[in-house]
Motif scaffolding. Structure first.
Motif, PDB file in Angstrom:
ATOM      1  N   TYR A   1       5.306 -14.561  -9.782  1.00 25.50           N
ATOM      2  CA  TYR A   1       3.904 -14.808  -9.458  1.00 25.50           C
ATOM      3  C   TYR A   1       3.656 -14.590  -7.976  1.00 25.50           C
ATOM      4  N   GLU A   2       2.369 -14.456  -7.637  1.00 19.70           N
ATOM      5  CA  GLU A   2       1.996 -14.138  -6.265  1.00 19.70           C
ATOM      6  C   GLU A   2       1.536 -15.411  -5.556  1.00 19.70           C
TER       7      GLU A   2
ATOM      8  N   GLY B   1      -0.202 -12.463 -11.736  1.00 18.74           N
ATOM      9  CA  GLY B   1      -0.663 -11.886 -10.483  1.00 18.74           C
ATOM     10  C   GLY B   1      -1.536 -10.683 -10.756  1.00 18.74           C
TER      11      GLY B   1
END
Length: 417
Positions: A123-124, A205
């Protein structure tokens, strides 16, 4: 980092997963309560670290949507803790047995829910995913490897440190929840090759990240490329109700995948609804992209080509189109939707049920805001992600989506002839 380090991380997670899989529901719930408590206990430290991530993000000129996802505050910290406590209240799916059939020879066949094993989350700028994913994977009997983007890495480490404190106090290995210590892309690529130890990859993301993970993984990937959600205002809609759905879906929070990105209005009520929408959206500062037919109702609409719809703005922007009828609305959604969430505003039940049947989307809604397309809002507890592919989950993913089923066969000595 070398491939051996990626392998070691994955191996340790696989061992930890076996420890979690044997815990009772009561034991898991006790640990989860400690996790919620330690997040609250370390709020000040988490917020101090997050402010450093925010400062770095502003310096890098991250988008407003990215900064919104990255930012933590006392309310969001409490939201993480509360989400864990909501997971405690959910029924543990692990071990649930479902009768399947009794065969003519007398063997009894059942299905039983079991953990997947090791989940890898990529994930970002979403530090809250650290707590949500850690708690959901733990309750469903899995270990999780969390690979966070550079923007939120320090915030994620701080949250993980609180979760690790709870695990240590409970006599469990920290490898149950692993935050990869570096956002190095090479290490991510190596993790995506660990199909011997990792059972599922869930990227959260931007579209580019999800394509990259899907293209490079030897492990099954849950895919959700983007959230292009539409509101279709039907000719039989209650216009005040439809306006509220539009404003909530578009402006309540813009940088999220369940925000509205498209408005479709039946031509029969366009001259009534679009002036209402124009005034309300102007007051909220929403930029309008529209077809020629809709543009006349807006002061400064950006007229776009028929093939330019389908953008995920993640901002105070929306695409507007007037459609001739219900079929034209469905065709537009098929062409430009992302399979995430689609909403119809109508008082005609027949039309609504047809919309629900015909729209190919993980979530379809009738007279409800797209912002409800969320695991917590739909009763799943904190979600680990949203799947717009259909195997093995579709839509917001909660506890049950982090398990699978195995067959259990009971006999009295039967043999096959």
């Amino acid at each position: 980092m070398s491939n051996s380090v990626a392998t070691e991380i994955s191996k340790r997670a696989a061992v930890a997963a076996r420890a979690v899989a044997t815990l009772s529901e009561a034991e898991k719930n006790a640990v989860l309560q400690k996790m919620a408590d330690t997040i609250r206990k370390h709020q000040d430290q988490i917020l101090a670290v997050n402010e450093k991530d925010m400062a770095a993000g502003r310096e890098k000129q991250l988008s407003d949507a990215m900064l919104d996802r990255l930012q933590l505050n006392p309310e969001r910290i409490e939201g993480m803790a509360t989400a864990i406590e909501e997971i405690i209240e959910l029924q543990d799916p692990v071990g649930e047995r479902m009768p399947f059939t009794t065969r003519p020879n007398g063997i009894e066949v059942e299905k039983m829910r079991i953990p997947l094993g090791v989940i890898c989350m990529i994930y970002e700028a979403r530090p809250n995913v650290t707590a949500d994913a850690g708690a959901l994977c733990f309750k469903s009997g899995n270990a999780v490897i969390l690979r966070c983007g550079r923007e939120a890495i320090e915030s994620s480490k701080a949250i993980a440190a609180a979760l690790h404190e709870a695990l240590r106090e409970s006599g469990l290995p920290e490898d149950v929840i692993t935050v990869v210590p570096t956002p190095d892309r090479e290490l991510m690529l190596e993790l995506l090759q660990q199909d011997q130890y990792i059972d599922l990859v869930i990227p959260r993301g931007g579209e580019g990240l999800i394509h990259f993970v899907s293209d490079n993984s030897k492990i099954p990937v849950i895919q959700h490329y983007k959230g292009v959600c539409h509101l279709y205002v039907d000719k039989d809609a209650d216009l005040d109700k439809a306006l509220n759905l539009l404003l909530n879906g578009k402006t309540q929070r813009t940088g999220v995948c369940n925000a509205l990105e498209g408005l479709l209005v039946h031509a029969a009520i366009a001259d009534k609804f679009l002036p209402m929408a124009a005034q309300a959206l102007q007051e909220k500062g929403v930029k309008i992209h529209s077809d020629k037919a809709s543009a006349e109702y807006f002061a400064d609409a950006d007229v776009i080509a028929d093939d330019a719809f389908g953008e995920e703005y993640l901002a105070l922007e929306i695409a507007v189109r007037t459609v001739a009828d219900f079929d034209a609305a469905i065709e537009h959604i098929q062409d430009f939707g992302s399979g995430h969430t689609e909403v119809i505003a109508t008082e005609n039940e027949t039309t609504a049920q047809r919309f629900i049947r015909e729209v190919d989307s993980a979530v379809t809604m009738w007279n409800a805001s797209s912002r409800f397309s969320d695991g917590g809002q739909l009763g799943l507890g904190a979600e680990i992600g949203i799947s717009t592919s259909k195997l093995h989950a579709y839509g917001p993913m909660g506890l049950q989506a982090l398990t699978t089923e195995k067959f259990v066969v009971t006999g009295t000595g039967q043999i096959r002839g």
